[in-house]
Design a protein around this motif. Structure first.
Motif, PDB file in Angstrom:
ATOM      1  N   ILE A   1       0.825  -1.208   0.000  1.00 49.25           N
ATOM      2  CA  ILE A   1       0.000   0.000   0.000  1.00 49.25           C
ATOM      3  C   ILE A   1       0.858   1.257   0.000  1.00 49.25           C
ATOM      4  O   ILE A   1       0.573   2.211  -0.722  1.00 49.25           O
ATOM      5  N   GLU A   2       1.949   1.264   0.762  1.00 46.85           N
ATOM      6  CA  GLU A   2       2.783   2.469   0.853  1.00 46.85           C
ATOM      7  C   GLU A   2       3.514   2.778  -0.442  1.00 46.85           C
ATOM      8  O   GLU A   2       4.077   3.863  -0.585  1.00 46.85           O
TER       9      GLU A   2
ATOM     10  N   ALA B   1      -4.364   2.934  -5.351  1.00 46.51           N
ATOM     11  CA  ALA B   1      -5.003   2.807  -4.042  1.00 46.51           C
ATOM     12  C   ALA B   1      -6.506   3.040  -4.139  1.00 46.51           C
ATOM     13  O   ALA B   1      -7.293   2.323  -3.522  1.00 46.51           O
ATOM     14  N   MET B   2      -6.914   4.020  -4.933  1.00 48.32           N
ATOM     15  CA  MET B   2      -8.343   4.311  -5.086  1.00 48.32           C
ATOM     16  C   MET B   2      -9.067   3.145  -5.759  1.00 48.32           C
ATOM     17  O   MET B   2     -10.156   2.758  -5.322  1.00 48.32           O
ATOM     18  N   ALA B   3      -8.470   2.582  -6.801  1.00 45.41           N
ATOM     19  CA  ALA B   3      -9.101   1.456  -7.494  1.00 45.41           C
ATOM     20  C   ALA B   3      -9.252   0.263  -6.560  1.00 45.41           C
ATOM     21  O   ALA B   3     -10.307  -0.385  -6.527  1.00 45.41           O
TER      22      ALA B   3
ATOM     23  N   ALA C   1      -6.434   1.295   5.468  1.00 44.76           N
ATOM     24  CA  ALA C   1      -5.065   1.620   5.054  1.00 44.76           C
ATOM     25  C   ALA C   1      -5.058   2.259   3.667  1.00 44.76           C
ATOM     26  O   ALA C   1      -4.299   3.202   3.412  1.00 44.76           O
ATOM     27  N   LEU C   2      -5.893   1.762   2.763  1.00 41.36           N
ATOM     28  CA  LEU C   2      -5.984   2.335   1.417  1.00 41.36           C
ATOM     29  C   LEU C   2      -6.523   3.760   1.471  1.00 41.36           C
ATOM     30  O   LEU C   2      -6.041   4.650   0.769  1.00 41.36           O
ATOM     31  N   LYS C   3      -7.511   3.994   2.315  1.00 41.46           N
ATOM     32  CA  LYS C   3      -8.072   5.342   2.479  1.00 41.46           C
ATOM     33  C   LYS C   3      -6.999   6.300   2.978  1.00 41.46           C
ATOM     34  O   LYS C   3      -6.862   7.417   2.477  1.00 41.46           O
ATOM     35  N   ALA C   4      -6.211   5.846   3.948  1.00 44.13           N
ATOM     36  CA  ALA C   4      -5.137   6.686   4.476  1.00 44.13           C
ATOM     37  C   ALA C   4      -4.111   6.996   3.383  1.00 44.13           C
ATOM     38  O   ALA C   4      -3.612   8.129   3.298  1.00 44.13           O
ATOM     39  N   ARG C   5      -3.792   6.018   2.537  1.00 46.08           N
ATOM     40  CA  ARG C   5      -2.843   6.242   1.439  1.00 46.08           C
ATOM     41  C   ARG C   5      -3.387   7.287   0.469  1.00 46.08           C
ATOM     42  O   ARG C   5      -2.663   8.181   0.034  1.00 46.08           O
ATOM     43  N   CYS C   6      -4.667   7.177   0.127  1.00 40.57           N
ATOM     44  CA  CYS C   6      -5.278   8.157  -0.776  1.00 40.57           C
ATOM     45  C   CYS C   6      -5.218   9.558  -0.175  1.00 40.57           C
ATOM     46  O   CYS C   6      -4.894  10.522  -0.867  1.00 40.57           O
TER      47      CYS C   6
END
Length: 80
Positions: free
Chosen positions: A6-7, A14-16, A44-49
């Motif tokens: 993810i990072e 990440a959005m997809a 975690a994906l939301k945080a990355r976005c």
């Protein structure tokens, strides 16, 4: 799920993946344990976005415009 950590994902990646995770959770056709794993991954994906969006906003904010509205260059992010 993607094998990319993810990072290391771009905003678009990440959005997809976040959209796929949300879709699976909304369908409700996964076991409880998998739902928990998916929820954690979604967080975690939301945080990355959010991180990638903040980085983009900071880059845009660093662009200065001259009196005619033309890009005059950039300035350091910590400059006031």
């Amino acid at each position: 799920m993607s094998d990319t950590p993810i990072e290391e994902m771009s905003f678009e990646q990440a959005m997809a993946e976040l959209e796929r995770v949300v879709g699976q959770l909304e369908r409700g056709d996964v076991a409880l344990e998998e739902s928990i794993t998916l929820y954690d991954r979604g967080a975690a994906l939301k945080a990355r976005c959010e991180t990638k969006l903040k980085e983009a906003e900071e880059k845009v904010a660093a662009i200065t415009l001259d009196a005619d509205g033309n890009a005059a260059g950039t300035k350091p992010l910590d400059a006031g």
